[in-house]
Design an enzyme around this catalytic site. Sequence first.
Site, short mmCIF file in Angstrom:
data_model
loop_
_atom_site.label_atom_id
_atom_site.label_comp_id
_atom_site.label_asym_id
_atom_site.label_seq_id
_atom_site.Cartn_x
_atom_site.Cartn_y
_atom_site.Cartn_z
CB SER A 261 -0.81 -0.04 1.25
OG SER A 261 -0.19 0.10 2.27
CE LYS A 262 -1.63 7.45 0.03
NZ LYS A 262 -2.39 8.45 -0.37
NE ARG A 263 -0.54 0.87 6.43
CZ ARG A 263 0.05 -0.42 6.66
NH1 ARG A 263 1.39 -0.52 7.33
NH2 ARG A 263 -0.51 -1.42 6.12
N GLY A 265 5.00 2.40 1.19
CA GLY A 265 6.02 3.16 0.55
C GLY A 265 6.51 4.45 1.43
#
Length: 513
Positions: A261-263, A265
């Site tokens: 997820s973006k988290r 990253g």
Amino acid sequence: MRVRFAPSPTGALHIGGVRTALYNYLLAKKHGGTFILRIEDTDQKRYVAGAEQYIKDALDWCGISPDEGPDQGGDFGPYRQSERKGRYADFAYQLVEKGHAYYAFDTPEEIEAMRNAAQEAGNHSARYGVSTRMGMKNSLTFSAEDTKQWLDDEKPFTIRIRIPEDEVVSFTDEIRGKVQFDSGELDDKVIFKSDGMPTYHLANVVDDHAMKISHVIRGEEWLSSTGHHVYLYRFLGWEDVMPKFAHLPLILSPTGKGKLSKRHGKKFGFPVFPLSWNAEKEEDSFIGFKDAGYLPDALINFMAFLGWNPGTEQEIFSLEELIETFTLARINKSGARFDIDKAKWYNQQYIFQMTDEMLADRFKEIMKLEGQEVEDAFALSYVRMFKERIQFLPDLVTQGAFLLNDEVGVYDEKSVRKKWKGDAEAVMNDYVEALAGEEDFDPVYLEDYTKRYLEQKELSFGALFPGLRLGLSGSLKGPGVFEIMALLGKDKTLKRLTEAPSVFAKIKEEHNG
């Protein structure tokens, strides 16, 4: 063969979506088929301005542009679901007339109350379906007159698919083999919303049939909904021409736990989107692979291996080779762990494969964005020095900053304190005085000249080279000293080496207080 990539414009396109697009593209091209982009924008509440353009730009940058789509056109358009709005209602009402769907009049609060009551009774997987629909407000429990009155009064309603009781619905997944569901496990999903728009379930089935899609290749998260889709194909009379399904494995976080997820990253400091995204809130903005310095060919090669392998030891594949080699049969069922170090390795390999001339052109483009014009000869010599030392194109600027500016800028002060001692200053000054009389600054000549100088003075390399390298670049690491001198030229070289002793003295003085 006709395949489609059908993202929703609800934000930036995640790297997992790019992989889905890539696998669709590879399969289409391998079989001389058509790769279609269809924008599924039926969820207007979650629509994000700029997201559709981001999706198009990302595919173009990756080199997997569609054959048919909103911009390309085609014989099966329009390619935005919002522009196909009028055709979905007919199919929804047709399903109601045939008894395969029904009107539902429940409010969200009433549905929530049903679920809470079921949970209190010990049913923790309560859903609107076979076991609950006869206790709800819908056209199955209303009389025909009450249902007609509700509709005539234009009160809100949805249309839900009517899942049969006590059946097993099955299909063959091209990756997972036979998949089956007990109909009792399936809920009566909403297929048509109160705002007059279809949900994904109806829209994707209607559009895939209308666009003659032969293979639906999508993420694993849609596997649990495919039972509903098989029923819709059956109820609409299209089961005989239903596309083949292939559900891709998840891309997992770097730890292997949970979906990437973006988290992740942000936590681990790497991009998870192809292009950068500038949002209203800074915390929602991020750097993409492109601006992080990745080459699109390298990223494509890396992503191809996130769930697929060719069955050989070969790791470097051009897009053409991927098209030739790719098969659904070689896609794994289990999730693929996202390894950013492997992505960096791929990028480095692709930089190595670039010709010096190509890399020099890219370097000049980067420098132009920095507001600096670079001559061809300098650019070519420069990239040859750093080509095997970088992982990303922006590294060309950061690693060689001492060559691109008039001054060294940053010195490794610890190395200066350790190496600048004894007779170092006297040796440096004498060498600079001798070097000033030389006109040839070719690196081969400079190396030969310096070796002869040290032999004549009966000095070791260690007596001169640390100070020489620190004075020229500020560091003991980096390209060859003589290549640096040649690229700087005589005037800059002598200037730096002349000023170095006073710079080093100041560094040591400040350290000693």
